[in-house]
Structures are given as structure tokens and as C-alpha cells.
Design an enzyme around this catalytic site. Structure first.
Site, mmCIF file in Angstrom:
data_model
loop_
_atom_site.group_PDB
_atom_site.id
_atom_site.type_symbol
_atom_site.label_atom_id
_atom_site.label_comp_id
_atom_site.label_asym_id
_atom_site.label_seq_id
_atom_site.Cartn_x
_atom_site.Cartn_y
_atom_site.Cartn_z
ATOM 1 N NE ARG A 167 -3.439 -3.007 -0.377
ATOM 2 C CZ ARG A 167 -3.342 -4.112 0.359
ATOM 3 N NH1 ARG A 167 -2.142 -4.859 0.542
ATOM 4 N NH2 ARG A 167 -4.213 -4.781 0.048
ATOM 5 C CG HIS A 193 -1.703 4.912 -1.092
ATOM 6 N ND1 HIS A 193 -3.116 5.960 -0.289
ATOM 7 C CD2 HIS A 193 -2.646 3.785 -0.966
ATOM 8 C CE1 HIS A 193 -3.582 5.242 0.011
ATOM 9 N NE2 HIS A 193 -3.190 4.191 0.167
ATOM 10 C CG ASP A 194 6.357 6.836 -3.464
ATOM 11 O OD1 ASP A 194 6.505 8.715 -3.462
ATOM 12 O OD2 ASP A 194 7.091 6.341 -4.045
ATOM 13 C CB ILE A 221 0.327 10.621 -5.527
ATOM 14 C CG1 ILE A 221 -1.126 10.503 -5.232
ATOM 15 C CG2 ILE A 221 0.150 12.790 -5.561
ATOM 16 C CD1 ILE A 221 -2.125 10.548 -6.220
ATOM 17 N N GLY A 273 3.825 9.868 -9.323
ATOM 18 C CA GLY A 273 4.607 8.695 -9.480
ATOM 19 C C GLY A 273 5.519 8.518 -8.343
ATOM 20 C CB SER A 300 6.603 12.424 -3.258
ATOM 21 O OG SER A 300 5.821 11.458 -3.714
ATOM 22 C CG ASN A 319 -1.663 9.062 1.817
ATOM 23 O OD1 ASN A 319 -1.791 7.881 0.754
ATOM 24 N ND2 ASN A 319 -0.849 10.530 0.983
ATOM 25 C CG HIS A 334 -8.640 -4.803 -2.054
ATOM 26 N ND1 HIS A 334 -9.337 -3.486 -2.493
ATOM 27 C CD2 HIS A 334 -7.034 -3.762 -1.855
ATOM 28 C CE1 HIS A 334 -8.937 -2.738 -2.432
ATOM 29 N NE2 HIS A 334 -7.404 -2.667 -1.919
#
Length: 389
Positions: free
Chosen positions: A96, A100-101, A104, A106, A110, A127, A225
Site C-alpha cells: 500500500r 500510494h507513492d 501520486i 510517480g 514523495s 494516507n 486486496h
């Protein structure tokens, strides 16, 4: 001796596991895919090839650190193995984090940044339930001891996510390296663009399409999932106040509704505002839905006891959706559109080998998404802080 044995075992297993994936990249023909996919007659209905518009990773390469830090990947793998032995929820946590990184701006680490003066990605509502930042820091520390200032946090996260997925029973896939770390975090983008558990199929496909993923790749990625447990916080609104009606989602089978309510009793009343609607915090929660505590359900639980769910990375997620037993509204929405419903049916129709192959390929693509390379960005010494010039 133990680590030497682990490394050599990993190399042998990885080569055997990844060989068919590498061979598969030589063709985009539907003929590559399993007979079970052809049996549901999808090939002539819409294009089935994986999107070729990978953004882009063209400057990444295999074994980027072979001269500057030759043991980098072994150090990451060994650290992940040690952490996994004590934390079996490592795979869903790092998977995850990585998703998530990359989703957003690439795969640039970040997400890992912190800043006292401005809002940063970690603080965005989507997040706030992520876990595993401390594990990434531990891995980074080991790499820094061997090769100070050489290996990026973005590469460490990409490698660690792959290795943890493999340890958790998922497929092995190649990870190219040479990523650089972002100089900034993207709070607002994270708040607005991370997929949510209450998204309909239109929004889900749109968000993934913006990043170059077609329907097949999207359905394959959501198969992540399979692992971990979905926290009750992300299920309760669907069970007790679906879309502000004060009633459950009418599409949930009654026996499954009862099972879900037993696992997730209604303790969410404090999150309802005076006008009876869920607060912004509740409805804005992201599709990072896995928790290591006991309050929640897994997709193995979602299947009836009469259905064998097999290993973690098999077809039980897709079998659940076919039976109307999706835990998340967004997951069950894959059955609401013909092309995604046919994909779900296709993945559920064999022993899981097609899903595993597709998942490996789409994770390779995700790991190359909008990366920074060359002189872009920097290599952080600490993953939460930009190196001052």
C-alpha cells in the site's frame, strides 16, 4: 551462513519464478494468455493487450547499483526477510505504501517526506492509515551503513515492496533501479486523487486510466486486496448508512450482510454529524484499507466455507466478487460494468496462474510510473527529509 543460504535460495527461486514473466514481455498477443481467458470469449469484445504507454522508466536499468553499491539489493532483501519473520503484515503494508507513492506524481518516495512548514502527503486523509514507514526507515539505515548516499529511498521502497509481496505468497517480478527521490511532497494531489473504497466503477477506471492503466491492469492491481485484512472503518458505512440512507447497501446478500455486521458491529455513531450524514473524514477514506488489528475482514472470510480459498495470492478475491461478496463497494463495483465483470470472471476461472502473471506484469509497470532519473531529484540520506543543497 544463514544469509548466504537465503540469498542463494532467493536467486534460484527468483530466476525460476520470473522467467515466464520476462518471456511474456516479448509478445502482446492474446495467445499468450491462459485457455481459461479464451473460454469466456473476451478476446473479440475489446482490446485485451496491456497498455504500452508506460510512463516511463526508460532510464531505469537492471542492477543499476552493481558498481556503486553491489550488495544493495541483497541488503534490502535480507532486511525485508528479517522484518517479515516478526511482522507478517509487512506485505500489505509495504504494497500500500508503494501504491500510494506511485499513484501520486510517480514512484519518487514523495510519500515518505515530512516538513514542519507545509502540509505533506503523509498528512493527507487517504494516507493517514498507512503503515510501514518505520520499516522502510530500518531498511534505509542498513543500506546507508554499506553505501552512504548512493541508493534512493524510491528504489528501496520499490525493492522492499516486491520482496515482501514474494514472501507473502505473491509472484516475483523484476524491479529495475535507478530512481531518484522527489524534492517535494504533494499533499493536495494525494487528498484528491487516491482511489476511495466508496468509488463507483466509473471513477475507479478514470483514476487508473489517467495513469496509463487499462481496465485489465486495473482489475489486476485491485487483486492486491487478496492479502491483509480490511478494517471495519472502511466497511461500516456500507453496512449501516449506505450513501446517507441510514440503511445497508441493498446489493449485499442478506447472509453476507449478517456475517459482515458480526465482524463489524455498528460503533460508528460518533462519526455522524448533527444532520445525520457521515463527516468528511469518514467518506474521504482511501482505498488503503488493510489493518493488522483484529477488527475487520479478509477476502478469505468473505468466501463461504464451501469454497476453497487456497493461497493468499490466488482467485478468492475474484470468486468473492462473483458471489456478490465484495467487502468494499469499490471492489464490488467491478461487477457493475461488462468489461470489468468479464475480467473478474476470467481471473476467477482458473487456479490463479493468470492473475499472478498479470499482477506481476502490472506491478512492473507501476514501479516504472513517472520516475525521476539521472540528474532529476536527489538521493536522500534520510527518507523523510530532503537533502539541503
Amino acid at each position: 551462513m544463514r544469509r548466504f543460504f537465503i540469498f542463494n535460495t532467493w536467486i534460484l527461486v527468483a530466476f525460476i519464478a520470473v522467467l515466464p514473466v520476462l518471456l511474456s514481455l516479448r509478445t502482446t498477443s492474446f495467445n499468450f494468455y491462459h485457455t481459461s481467458f479464451r473460454s469466456v470469449k473476451l478476446a473479440g469484445i475489446f482490446p485485451f493487450d496491456f497498455s504500452e504507454s508506460i510512463r516511463d522508466g526508460s532510464n531505469l536499468r537492471y542492477n543499476f547499483y552493481k558498481d556503486s553499491c553491489p550488495e544493495a539489493e541483497n541488503i534490502v532483501r535480507s532486511a525485508v526477510t528479517d522484518i517479515y519473520s516478526d511482522h507478517r503484515d509487512l506485505a500489505p503494508s509495504l504494497l500500500r505504501l508503494f501504491f500510494h507513492d506511485c499513484f501520486i506524481q510517480g514512484c519518487d518516495a514523495s510519500l515518505l517526506l515530512e516538513d514542519r512548514n507545509i502540509s505533506y502527503e503523509k498528512q493527507a486523509i487517504p494516507n493517514q492509515t498507512l503503515k510501514g514507514f518505520d520499516k522502510v526507515d530500518l531498511i534505509k539505515e542498513e543500506v546507508e551503513q554499506a553505501c552512504p548516499g548512493v541508493v534512493s529511498c524510491a528504489d528501496i521502497l520499490a525493492l522492499a515492496a516486491r520482496d515482501s509481496v514474494f514472501l507473502g505468497g505473491g509472484p516475483f517480478y523484476p524491479v529495475l533501479t535507478g530512481r531518484r527521490d522527489s524534492l517535494q511532497s504533494f499533499f493536495q494531489e494525494a487528498a484528491d486523487q487516491i482511489p476511495r473504497p466508496d468509488d463507483n466503477i466509473t471513477r475507479t477506471l478514470h483514476l487508473f486510466n489517467l495513469r496509463g492503466f487499462n481496465a485489465r491492469e486495473t482489475v489486476s492491481l485491485l487483486g492486491a486486496h487478496n492479502i491483509g485484512k480490511i478494517g471495519c472503518d472502511f466497511i461500516q458505512q456500507r453496512l449501516y448508512d449506505f450513501q446517507g440512507t441510514g440503511q445497508p447497501d441493498p446489493s449485499i446478500p442478506l447472509d453476507f450482510l449478517s456475517q459482515m455486521r458480526q465482524n463489524c458491529p455498528d460503533n460508528n455513531k460518533n462519526n455522524v454529524s448533527s444532520n445525520g450524514m457521515f463527516s468528511t473524514f469518514t467518506v474521504s477514506k482511501p482505498m488503503n484499507v488493510h489493518h493488522s488489528n483484529n477488527k475487520g475482514m479478509s477476502y478469505k472470510q468473505a468466501l463461504s466455507s464451501a469454497v476453497s480459498s487456497g493461497a493468499s495470492f490466488d482467485t478468492h478475491y475474484y470468486q468473492s466478487l462473483l458471489r456478490g461478496r465484495g467487502l468494499l463497494f469499490a471492489d464490488q463495483q467491478l461487477m457493475a460494468e461488462e468489461k470489468t465483470a468479464k475480467l473478474v470472471s476470467a481471473y476467477a476461472s482458473d487456479d490463479g496462474s493468470t492473475f499472478r502473471m498479470d499482477f506481476a506484469r502490472v506491478m512492473m509497470k507501476l514501479s516504472n510510473l513517472d520516475v525521476l532519473t539521472g540528474n532529476q531529484g536527489q538521493v536522500r540520506l534520510n527518507c523523510s527529509r530532503v537533502v539541503s543543497s
